[in-house]
Design an enzyme around this catalytic site. Structure first.
Site, short mmCIF file in Angstrom:
data_model
loop_
_atom_site.label_atom_id
_atom_site.label_comp_id
_atom_site.label_asym_id
_atom_site.label_seq_id
_atom_site.Cartn_x
_atom_site.Cartn_y
_atom_site.Cartn_z
N THR A 70 66.30 87.83 59.56
CA THR A 70 65.35 88.35 58.73
C THR A 70 64.22 88.81 59.11
O THR A 70 63.40 88.90 59.31
CB THR A 70 65.83 88.93 57.32
OG1 THR A 70 67.42 89.50 57.15
CG2 THR A 70 64.86 90.41 56.90
N THR A 236 55.35 74.31 54.38
CA THR A 236 56.43 73.28 53.90
C THR A 236 57.85 73.37 55.16
O THR A 236 58.36 74.49 54.63
CB THR A 236 56.32 72.54 53.38
OG1 THR A 236 55.21 72.55 52.62
CG2 THR A 236 57.21 71.11 53.35
N CYS A 326 75.31 93.66 55.19
CA CYS A 326 73.77 93.73 54.37
C CYS A 326 74.15 95.01 54.02
O CYS A 326 73.00 95.37 52.99
CB CYS A 326 73.18 93.36 55.82
SG CYS A 326 73.05 92.05 56.44
C1 LIG Z 1 72.57 91.06 64.42
C2 LIG Z 1 72.04 90.75 63.12
N1 LIG Z 1 70.55 90.39 62.95
C3 LIG Z 1 69.80 89.91 61.91
C4 LIG Z 1 70.67 89.46 60.97
C5 LIG Z 1 69.65 88.57 59.39
O1 LIG Z 1 69.82 87.24 59.61
P1 LIG Z 1 69.66 86.52 58.41
O2 LIG Z 1 71.07 86.87 57.54
O3 LIG Z 1 69.72 84.45 58.72
O4 LIG Z 1 68.40 86.96 57.71
C6 LIG Z 1 71.52 89.27 61.17
C7 LIG Z 1 72.87 89.34 59.90
O5 LIG Z 1 73.36 89.83 59.31
C8 LIG Z 1 72.55 90.05 62.09
O6 LIG Z 1 73.81 90.14 61.96
#
Ligand SMILES: Cc1ncc(COP(=O)(O)O)c(C=O)c1O
Length: 386
Positions: A70, A236, A326
């Site tokens: 993200t 950091t 998500c």
């Molecule tokens: C295609 C994609 N992009 C971005 C993310 C987000 O990654 P993170 O969970 O490390 O923030 C995900 C995770 O669900 C993902 O599948």
């Protein structure tokens, strides 16, 4: 529990846990400190960067460690939009991006940028010619994901990269969070300027990711402060996380040649089982080896509700997902599946099964047994049976 939700997250590899706890215990210095413990941490950080760079075929200086996928996506998209706002305020992306790209674009729209969301075909793939047609004088960034996290379709990244070579002022970002350990990733050869990764998708730790920023690309950092990570990301460094990310990337690459054919075989076995033994099932996305990732299978059962299927499978000891983790708590049908042409009823009855390198043949068999037991029962109930 049979865990078939590896696109949401994966179980950390025991080797990853071991190196992370070693670093926490023994190498706790701040890599920016001048004394010996700081120096040890700095050397470890350098080694980690060089190792990841070797895997991706890029220079170590082009890698920025972040707090995950993200943050990598936010840094790339907002960072480029803000840095180059004087030149243009138009961005191009697709209708099937993960929320960590899509919502960033929506936010930029609220802040005055213009965004084109390209449609996809029935398999969920964007057409390179649509990217070309959407380019404007004031376009500063194109952002297209590599592997779609909901149905596994692989986007034509090298083709888009090739056509963007004719537009050197337009930067190209790729969300490759679902790719490591499953597909080869070659940002430089593909003409990509920025690429996002996340450790917890390939048996590494959560809360650590990486952004490839081609040397020469400028962007405005989201986080300013001590100027770590070449000034692209102050703070950091998360040393245990970075070392765990690196170990996981090394293991994923070592296992890829052996794991990927196994995952494609499982995907094929699941497709055959559901098409032979179930009625009213739709398989989403490109399931071919050329056009689909090995680990993700999206199935729709029109008339059923994905949450109900997920809970029924859980009762049988099998963990899958309703859509992307998500967004799986939302009531709305998947925006991504709808963009591929699924109607609301089919989209709300969709589940995602995703395998990992640590699954075994028995897991897949148990998954198939659970699915072929649960679905006809739920379909019978929905048709008014008891
Ligand atoms: C295609 C994609 N992009 C971005 C993310 C987000 O990654 P993170 O969970 O490390 O923030 C995900 C995770 O669900 C993902 O599948």
């Amino acid at each position: 529990m049979v865990y078939l939700d590896n696109s949401a997250t994966t179980q950390p590899d025991p080797e990853v846990i071991r190196v992370m706890s070693d670093v926490m215990r023994d190498i706790y210095g701040n890599p920016s400190s001048l004394h010996g413990l700081g120096g040890k941490a700095e050397r470890l950080l350098k080694q980690a960067r060089e190792t990841v760079a070797r895997i991706l075929g890029v220079s170590p200086q082009s890698l920025v460690f972040t707090s995950g996928g993200t943050e990598a996506n936010n840094t790339a998209i907002k960072g480029v939009a803000y840095q180059h706002r004087g030149r243009g305020r138009h961005l191009i992306t697709t209708q099937v991006e993960h929320a960590a790209v899509y919502e960033v674009c929506r936010q930029l729209e609220k802040w005055g940028w213009e965004v084109t969301y390209l449609p996809v075909d029935q398999q969920g793939r964007v057409r390179p010619e649509d990217v070309a047609a959407a380019l404007q004088e004031d376009t500063v960034l194109v952002s297209v994901m590599h592997v779609n996290n909901e149905m596994g379709t692989v986007q034509p990244i090298p083709e888009i990269g090739r056509l963007l070579q004719d537009y050197p002022k337009v930067l190209f970002h790729v969300d490759a969070v679902q790719s490591i350990g499953k597909l080869e990733v070659r940002p430089r050869e593909w003409g990509v300027d920025l690429m996002s990764f996340s450790g917890h998708k390939f048996h590494g730790p959560k809360g650590v990711g990486c952004l490839y920023v081609r040397e020469g690309v400028t962007l405005s950092p989201l986080l300013v402060g001590g100027g770590q990570e070449g000034g692209f990301r102050s703070g950091t460094q998360n040393m245990p996380g970075i070392v765990g990310f690196t170990k996981a990337a090394v293991l994923a690459e070592q296992r890829r040649a052996e794991a990927v054919p196994r995952m494609y075989r499982w995907k094929q076995e699941m497709i055959e089982a559901v098409t032979d033994r179930l009625q009213d099932v739709r398989i989403n996305g490109d399931t071919s080896e050329k056009g689909g990732a090995p680990h993700i299978l999206s199935l729709s059962f029109p008339g059923l509700k994905s949450e109900v299927i997920v809970h029924a499978l859980e009762e049988k000891g099998v963990a899958v997902s309703s859509k992307s983790a998500c967004s799986s708590k939302g009531e709305e049908p998947s925006r991504v599946l709808k963009a591929m042409g699924l109607d609301d009823e089919t989209a709300v009855g969709s589940i995602r099964i995703s395998t990992g390198a640590d699954n075994r043949d028995e897991d897949i068999q148990r998954g198939i047994e659970a699915l072929t037991a649960v679905i006809p029962r739920l379909q019978h109930v929905m048709k008014g049976g008891s």
